[in-house]
Structure formats: structure tokens, C-alpha cells
Design an enzyme around this catalytic site. Structure first.
Site, PDB file in Angstrom:
ATOM      1  N   TYR A  50      12.664 -12.129  -8.595  1.00  0.00           N
ATOM      2  CA  TYR A  50      12.731 -10.825  -9.269  1.00  0.00           C
ATOM      3  C   TYR A  50      11.772 -10.820 -10.447  1.00  0.00           C
ATOM      4  O   TYR A  50      11.721 -11.788 -11.201  1.00  0.00           O
ATOM      5  CB  TYR A  50      14.156 -10.540  -9.774  1.00  0.00           C
ATOM      6  CG  TYR A  50      14.834  -9.504  -8.915  1.00  0.00           C
ATOM      7  CD1 TYR A  50      14.286  -8.231  -8.810  1.00  0.00           C
ATOM      8  CD2 TYR A  50      15.994  -9.782  -8.203  1.00  0.00           C
ATOM      9  CE1 TYR A  50      14.887  -7.269  -8.001  1.00  0.00           C
ATOM     10  CE2 TYR A  50      16.595  -8.832  -7.401  1.00  0.00           C
ATOM     11  CZ  TYR A  50      16.031  -7.567  -7.306  1.00  0.00           C
ATOM     12  OH  TYR A  50      16.606  -6.622  -6.522  1.00  0.00           O
ATOM     13  N   GLU A  52      11.015  -7.612 -12.504  1.00  0.00           N
ATOM     14  CA  GLU A  52      10.904  -6.266 -13.075  1.00  0.00           C
ATOM     15  C   GLU A  52      10.113  -6.320 -14.376  1.00  0.00           C
ATOM     16  O   GLU A  52      10.366  -7.182 -15.220  1.00  0.00           O
ATOM     17  CB  GLU A  52      12.293  -5.671 -13.361  1.00  0.00           C
ATOM     18  CG  GLU A  52      12.906  -5.064 -12.124  1.00  0.00           C
ATOM     19  CD  GLU A  52      14.343  -5.425 -11.959  1.00  0.00           C
ATOM     20  OE1 GLU A  52      14.664  -6.608 -12.206  1.00  0.00           O
ATOM     21  OE2 GLU A  52      15.133  -4.542 -11.585  1.00  0.00           O
ATOM     22  N   ASP A 196      -7.301   9.776  -3.131  1.00  0.00           N
ATOM     23  CA  ASP A 196      -6.430   8.892  -2.347  1.00  0.00           C
ATOM     24  C   ASP A 196      -7.317   8.309  -1.244  1.00  0.00           C
ATOM     25  O   ASP A 196      -7.615   8.958  -0.248  1.00  0.00           O
ATOM     26  CB  ASP A 196      -5.273   9.716  -1.755  1.00  0.00           C
ATOM     27  CG  ASP A 196      -4.339   8.863  -0.904  1.00  0.00           C
ATOM     28  OD1 ASP A 196      -4.740   7.744  -0.512  1.00  0.00           O
ATOM     29  OD2 ASP A 196      -3.217   9.322  -0.607  1.00  0.00           O
ATOM     30  N   THR A 222      -3.541   2.617  -0.221  1.00  0.00           N
ATOM     31  CA  THR A 222      -2.733   1.568   0.391  1.00  0.00           C
ATOM     32  C   THR A 222      -3.674   0.379   0.594  1.00  0.00           C
ATOM     33  O   THR A 222      -4.884   0.488   0.393  1.00  0.00           O
ATOM     34  CB  THR A 222      -2.156   2.010   1.748  1.00  0.00           C
ATOM     35  OG1 THR A 222      -3.211   2.550   2.544  1.00  0.00           O
ATOM     36  CG2 THR A 222      -1.056   3.027   1.584  1.00  0.00           C
ATOM     37  N   LYS A 225      -5.044  -0.734   5.431  1.00  0.00           N
ATOM     38  CA  LYS A 225      -5.844  -0.021   6.449  1.00  0.00           C
ATOM     39  C   LYS A 225      -7.219  -0.693   6.530  1.00  0.00           C
ATOM     40  O   LYS A 225      -7.268  -1.872   6.884  1.00  0.00           O
ATOM     41  CB  LYS A 225      -5.881   1.473   6.105  1.00  0.00           C
ATOM     42  CG  LYS A 225      -4.462   2.100   6.107  1.00  0.00           C
ATOM     43  CD  LYS A 225      -4.504   3.588   5.873  1.00  0.00           C
ATOM     44  CE  LYS A 225      -3.130   4.226   6.017  1.00  0.00           C
ATOM     45  NZ  LYS A 225      -2.388   4.284   4.744  1.00  0.00           N
ATOM     46  N   ARG A 231       0.897  -4.702   3.845  1.00  0.00           N
ATOM     47  CA  ARG A 231       1.382  -3.370   3.475  1.00  0.00           C
ATOM     48  C   ARG A 231       1.657  -3.328   1.988  1.00  0.00           C
ATOM     49  O   ARG A 231       2.369  -4.178   1.468  1.00  0.00           O
ATOM     50  CB  ARG A 231       2.694  -3.088   4.227  1.00  0.00           C
ATOM     51  CG  ARG A 231       2.467  -2.341   5.446  1.00  0.00           C
ATOM     52  CD  ARG A 231       3.484  -2.351   6.486  1.00  0.00           C
ATOM     53  NE  ARG A 231       2.664  -2.202   7.651  1.00  0.00           N
ATOM     54  CZ  ARG A 231       2.098  -1.045   8.001  1.00  0.00           C
ATOM     55  NH1 ARG A 231       2.346   0.057   7.350  1.00  0.00           N
ATOM     56  NH2 ARG A 231       1.301  -1.002   9.031  1.00  0.00           N
TER      57      ARG A 231
HETATM   58  N1  DSN Z   1       0.638   6.949   8.312  1.00  0.00           N
HETATM   59  C1  DSN Z   1      -0.697   6.869   7.762  1.00  0.00           C
HETATM   60  C2  DSN Z   1      -1.745   7.179   8.784  1.00  0.00           C
HETATM   61  O1  DSN Z   1      -1.535   6.828   9.931  1.00  0.00           O
HETATM   62  O2  DSN Z   1      -2.789   7.725   8.457  1.00  0.00           O
HETATM   63  C3  DSN Z   1      -0.865   7.696   6.548  1.00  0.00           C
HETATM   64  O3  DSN Z   1       0.114   7.406   5.625  1.00  0.00           O
END
Ligand code: DSN
Length: 421
Positions: A50, A52, A196, A222, A225, A231
Site C-alpha cells: 500500500y 497512498e 488524450d 493510457t 496501446k 494497463r
Molecule cells: N477501449 C479503448 C479502445 O479500444 O480504443 C478506448 O478506451
């Protein structure tokens, strides 16, 4: 090995999923295969701790090493993207974006974003998501003919609604954003501008897409990708953001913790740090450029077979096929995005159904298919394989009965291009 003994059901399911990934093509544009080093950090003892708070200011003790991990992750992100402040704690993209709303707006404030059916994201003001529920959200779109972001309409909407916060980012936009123009629009109405870059973060880091950093105040992304990490998500404040609001880093940190989250996932943060180190190598730059080359080749080949692509092609890692009016479809029998998704899945090609701009069909039976090249490029595939894959997609969509035969060919190709070891 321990999992095999202790929980054979889960072990078996993990094996099956691993095998699915190994033997089929992962072409969902938001997916990738992270490195074994990233997975090792993710599965480490850090998951048990933990923490925080933030480095040097934690609620619990025993965080002397965790502090170093998180600080290293922050420093690497600052260097890679050229930003002033980074929060690496958001559990995923939606909480990261929620924190930006909390940091910059009060409930009911006017906000603006690209509409979901036009290629935007749920969190950028869609009615069913918190952005649309708690803020006064208006949504812009793309031009009906070119499918390019309609900058004039964005400007007009901004002048009319005077948003406090303007989102720019997408999940299904195959073109490059004119960050400078968007920066000018946001500045002219005094809005915070957020890029974003979840989909294109790896391309930005690898120099294959222009960086928004000089023109926006905040960047969210994120990490799993095109950036090819675990993630997770990050919120970054740029020099321009600091100039607009010197308190922005503090406001964002407070919005993440204690505003929206409790204990950060330090195992994920360690894995993000590993991915950021990987993303700062020359090999990653080459990878990012190859993703775009592969997408362009795949798009051009699909067009040769008569497929219509949203905006006529791609400049990034993804493309969206408009399945209406395929010249070779059987007379009187069109195919929906959902049907094409299932069909290609049975041929070992994993992609997803997607709305196209101004889609006459609803969101559950949209007329498009979205596909991306990040994961297959990670496997080392290049232009010749893109031509082969385009041919398979055409064959399967033209003649559904060949799917099992193509699945065997896909399997053979996958064997030649294994997942990262
Ligand atoms: N779920 C993602 C995508 O496939 O683009 C976006 O959050």
C-alpha cells in the site's frame, strides 16, 4: 508452475488465452504485446504494498523502495514526453480523464470533445459517461465528406459555448491532429486544452506522430496501446499548462489521490517505468515508424480490393473500413461490422466492429471495422505480411466459407513471428 498446482482452472484459462494470442493476429487497434520484462515487473511483490500518497509523502511506512520506483517512472515519463509534471497513478484511462475534470472544472461547467460515433472517446463528454452526466458537454465531429476533424466547426462551437475544458483525442481517428490550430482555438476562449493521446502515445514517443506538448496544457494517456506497457495511465502537465495555471500539478495530484483513488498499483507503475525505458530506445523509434508504414501498406492494399476507408486511408496506426457498398459483396447481401468481426475472428484475425462517421446503423450493429498494426508490428511483421493479411481479409469477407482455411494460414504466419520472448 505454482499456479498449475494451486488453481488448475485459472492456469488452464491463462494457457488458452496465451495460445489464442500466439496463434492469431491481434489487430484490435488499442491492443499490443508488452515485453516479458514489463510482465515480470507487473507480477512482482510490488503488488502487495500500500502506498497512498506520493513519493516522500505516504500515509503508510515501508515505502522507501516504492518511492524510488514511482519517482523513476515519473522522471522517465517527463524526459520521454518533454513535460513538467507527471502523475503515474491512474488505474486506467477513464480515471485519468476523470481526474482532469475534477482538477479543472466544477460540476455543470461547459466542456467540449469529439463525439464517440465520430471516433472520439466515451470520457470526452458522451451522455452515458461522467463527462456528459456531470458537465455541460457539447460534442464536435468530423467533416461529412473528408472525415477530417472539422476545425472551423470546432472553432465556432468553442466561441459559442466557451468551454472550460476542451478534449482532443480519439479511438478511431486515422489522421494526424493539427495541435497548433487546436491550441489557438482553446487559447482564444481561455479553455484548458487536453490531448488524450492514449492511442498514439507510442507514435508520439517514437517520433512517428507530432507531439501535442508545445500546444496543450495537459496530456493524458493510457500506457498499454502503441506505448506497449502494462494497463495503466498517466496525466502530464506541459510548460504551457504550468504557465496557464501554476497550481495545475497540485490540483491534478489531489484529484487522483485522495480525490478519486486510494492505493496506487505500484507493480503497474514499475511496469510502466520499464516500458518507458524501452520506449526511449532507438529500437522503439524504429518500431513506431514501422507501425505507421505497416498501417499505410495495409490500408492501400485494402483499397486495391475495393474497400472504402474512413478518410480514405491512414496516417497513424489504425484504419476504419466502411463496410457499406463493398463492390464485391454478394447481390443483396451486405455485411454488418458485427458479422464481419465474427467472421474474421473465425479466420484468426481479431479486429473490432466500429461506428463510422454519420453511421446510419446503431452502435450495436455499426457499419465499420476498426483495425490497427501495433501488435502485429511488435511481432516483427512488415509490409509483405500486411499484403498477405489484406488479401486474407478480402478473401474472408468475399467468401465466408474460406475462414477455416485462412485460420490455418494465419497460424502458420504467427509461428514465424512469435510473441516477444
Ligand atoms: N477501449 C479503448 C479502445 O479500444 O480504443 C478506448 O478506451
Amino acid at each position: 508452475m505454482k499456479l498449475q498446482k494451486q488453481d488448475v482452472q485459472i492456469a488452464k484459462l491463462i494457457d488458452l488465452e496465451t495460445n489464442r494470442q500466439k496463434t492469431t493476429l491481434q489487430m484490435i487497434a488499442s491492443e499490443n504485446h508488452c515485453s516479458p520484462a514489463v510482465r515480470e515487473a507487473l507480477g512482482s511483490h510490488l503488488t502487495d504494498k500500500y502506498a497512498e500518497g506520493y513519493p516522500g509523502k505516504r500515509y503508510y511506512g515501508g515505502n522507501q523502495f516504492i518511492d524510488k520506483v514511482e519517482q523513476l517512472c515519473i522522471d522517465r515519463a517527463k524526459k520521454l514526453f518533454g513535460v513538467e509534471h507527471v502523475n503515474v497513478q491512474p488505474h486506467s484511462g477513464s480515471p485519468a480523464n476523470a481526474a482532469v475534470y475534477v482538477a479543472t472544472c466544477a460540476p455543470g461547467d461547459p466542456v467540449m470533445g469529439l463525439a464517440l460515433p465520430m471516433g472520439g472517446h466515451l470520457t470526452h463528454g458522451t451522455k452515458v459517461s461522467f463527462g456528459g452526466k456531470f458537465f455541460n458537454a457539447v460534442q464536435y465531429g468530423v467533416d461529412e465528406k473528408t472525415h477530417l476533424l472539422n476545425y472551423d466547426a470546432v472553432e465556432k462551437m468553442a466561441r459559442e459555448h466557451k468551454p472550460k475544458l476542451m478534449w482532443v483525442g480519439a479511438t478511431a481517428y486515422p489522421r494526424i491532429f493539427d495541435w497548433e490550430k487546436l491550441g489557438e482555438i482553446a487559447d482564444s476562449v481561455g479553455a484548458y486544452l487536453v490531448a488524450d493521446i492514449a492511442h498514439i502515445a507510442g507514435l508520439v514517443a517514437g517520433g512517428a506522430h507530432p507531439s501535442p506538448v508545445p500546444f496543450v496544457h495537459i496530456v493524458t494517456t493510457t500506457t498499454h496501446k502503441t506505448l506497449r506497457g502494462p494497463r495503466g495511465a498517466m496525466i502530464m502537465v506541459t510548460a504551457k499548462g504550468l504557465k496557464k495555471d501554476a497550481e495545475l500539478p497540485k490540483k491534478i495530484d489531489k484529484a487522483v489521490f485522495p480525490g478519486l483513488q486510494g492505493g496506487p498499483h505500484e507493480n503497474a507503475i514499475a511496469a510502466i517505468a520499464v516500458c518507458l525505458k524501452e520506449a526511449s530506445t532507438p529500437a522503439f523509434k524504429k518500431y513506431a515508424k514501422q507501425i505507421v508504414k505497416n498501417a499505410k501498406t495495409l490500408a492501400e492494399e485494402l483499397k486495391k480490393y475495393g474497400f472504402n476507408l474512413v478518410s480514405g486511408g491512414t496516417e497513424n496506426h489504425l484504419m476504419v473500413i466502411d463496410l457499406r457498398n463493398l463492390p464485391h459483396r454478394q447481390a443483396g447481401k451486405s455485411i454488418t461490422g458485427a458479422e464481419a468481426q465474427d467472421l474474421l475472428e473465425s479466420a484468426g484475425i481479431s479486429i473490432n466492429k466500429n461506428s463510422i462517421p454519420f453511421d446510419p446503423a446503431g452502435p450495436f450493429k455499426p457499419s465499420g471495422l476498426r483495425m490497427g498494426t501495433a501488435a502485429i508490428t511488435t511481432r516483427g511483421m512488415k509490409e509483405p505480411q500486411m499484403r498477405q493479411i489484406a488479401g486474407w481479409i478480402n478473401e474472408v469477407i468475399s467468401n465466408h466459407s474460406v475462414a477455416p482455411k485462412i485460420a490455418q494460414e494465419v497460424k502458420k504466419l504467427c509461428k514465424k513471428f512469435p510473441l516477444p520472448k
